[in-house]
Design a protein around this motif. Structure first.
Motif, PDB file in Angstrom:
ATOM      1  N   GLU A   1      42.981  29.366  35.839  1.00  0.00           N
ATOM      2  CA  GLU A   1      41.651  29.833  36.237  1.00  0.00           C
ATOM      3  C   GLU A   1      41.627  31.352  36.143  1.00  0.00           C
ATOM      4  OE1 GLU A   1      40.396  28.414  40.044  1.00  0.00           O
ATOM      5  OE2 GLU A   1      40.842  26.341  39.557  1.00  0.00           O
ATOM      6  N   ILE A   2      40.424  31.884  35.874  1.00  0.00           N
ATOM      7  CA  ILE A   2      40.259  33.331  35.742  1.00  0.00           C
ATOM      8  C   ILE A   2      39.140  33.769  36.679  1.00  0.00           C
ATOM      9  CG2 ILE A   2      39.793  35.233  34.159  1.00  0.00           C
ATOM     10  CD1 ILE A   2      40.565  33.219  31.872  1.00  0.00           C
ATOM     11  N   PRO A   3      39.429  34.663  37.624  1.00  0.00           N
ATOM     12  CA  PRO A   3      38.379  35.130  38.546  1.00  0.00           C
ATOM     13  C   PRO A   3      37.235  35.823  37.808  1.00  0.00           C
ATOM     14  CG  PRO A   3      40.562  35.815  39.304  1.00  0.00           C
ATOM     15  CD  PRO A   3      40.727  35.262  37.927  1.00  0.00           C
ATOM     16  N   ASP A   4      36.022  35.620  38.298  1.00  0.00           N
ATOM     17  CA  ASP A   4      34.835  36.240  37.704  1.00  0.00           C
ATOM     18  C   ASP A   4      34.922  37.769  37.717  1.00  0.00           C
ATOM     19  OD1 ASP A   4      33.836  33.688  37.400  1.00  0.00           O
ATOM     20  OD2 ASP A   4      32.537  33.806  39.172  1.00  0.00           O
ATOM     21  N   THR A   5      35.562  38.324  38.729  1.00  0.00           N
ATOM     22  CA  THR A   5      35.626  39.782  38.846  1.00  0.00           C
ATOM     23  C   THR A   5      36.327  40.418  37.649  1.00  0.00           C
ATOM     24  OG1 THR A   5      37.588  39.513  40.226  1.00  0.00           O
ATOM     25  CG2 THR A   5      35.504  39.912  41.350  1.00  0.00           C
ATOM     26  N   ILE A   6      37.214  39.685  37.006  1.00  0.00           N
ATOM     27  CA  ILE A   6      37.917  40.253  35.854  1.00  0.00           C
ATOM     28  C   ILE A   6      36.935  40.548  34.731  1.00  0.00           C
ATOM     29  CG2 ILE A   6      39.565  39.719  34.015  1.00  0.00           C
ATOM     30  CD1 ILE A   6      41.390  38.563  36.155  1.00  0.00           C
ATOM     31  N   THR A   7      36.003  39.631  34.490  1.00  0.00           N
ATOM     32  CA  THR A   7      34.996  39.868  33.453  1.00  0.00           C
ATOM     33  C   THR A   7      34.152  41.086  33.799  1.00  0.00           C
ATOM     34  OG1 THR A   7      34.927  37.537  32.895  1.00  0.00           O
ATOM     35  CG2 THR A   7      33.037  38.858  32.227  1.00  0.00           C
ATOM     36  N   VAL A   8      33.773  41.198  35.055  1.00  0.00           N
ATOM     37  CA  VAL A   8      32.972  42.344  35.488  1.00  0.00           C
ATOM     38  C   VAL A   8      33.750  43.638  35.239  1.00  0.00           C
ATOM     39  CG1 VAL A   8      31.896  43.449  37.486  1.00  0.00           C
ATOM     40  CG2 VAL A   8      31.677  40.973  37.168  1.00  0.00           C
TER      41      VAL A   8
END
Length: 161
Positions: free
Chosen positions: A27-34
């Motif tokens: 899983e990849i946290p949404d904050t990384i994309t931000v």
């Protein structure tokens, strides 16, 4: 440190973090994309002549493709988010190259994991005996491929310090 350098550093650390999270949890946290997108904005603010419209269009175009890829089961949601953030670093003129480099890295990663999984299965290491990453049928941690592809793409298109 300039804004452009801060943006580059933030992008590099965020893409590496996405790979680490994907390897560990799938899983990849949404904050990384931000953070990847914030890095692109910082880079743009510190780069004279930055083509804001082309970068935004590349991000939007990949997001549209990513939605299709997600609904067809070609990419996971976290992978689409991270690749959309990475697409904001590209322009419409070099987005295809970025996607192809990531896809080539993904193919290489898939081959490595298939060989490793089959080798372990032949050795009798299966089920709960095998680490989760190499269990037959486990997900592909595609953020690793994204990080590899972005590394090659960045070396070709970004003014790395």
């Amino acid at each position: 440190m300039s804004l452009a350098d801060a943006g580059l550093l933030l992008m590099a650390l965020s893409v590496l973090a996405s790979a680490a999270f994907d390897l560990r949890t799938f899983e990849i946290p949404d904050t990384i994309t931000v953070l990847i997108i914030i890095g692109a904005v910082l880079f743009g603010l510190g780069t004279p002549g930055f083509d804001w419209a082309s970068h935004a269009a590349a991000g939007g175009l990949f997001f549209a493709f990513g939605l299709l890829a997600f609904t067809r089961g070609w990419l996971g949601g976290g992978d689409v988010k991270v690749m959309t953030g990475c697409a904001c670093w590209a322009t419409l003129g070099n987005l295809a190259e970025q996607v192809v480099l990531i896809a080539i890295a993904g193919g290489g990663l898939a081959v490595i994991l298939i060989l490793l999984r089959r080798s372990l299965a032949m050795a009798g290491v299966t089920g709960d005996d095998a680490p989760r990453l190499v269990r037959v049928g486990a997900h592909l941690p595609y953020a690793v491929a994204i990080a590899a592809g972005m590394t090659v793409w960045s070396m070709r298109h970004l003014p790395l310090p």
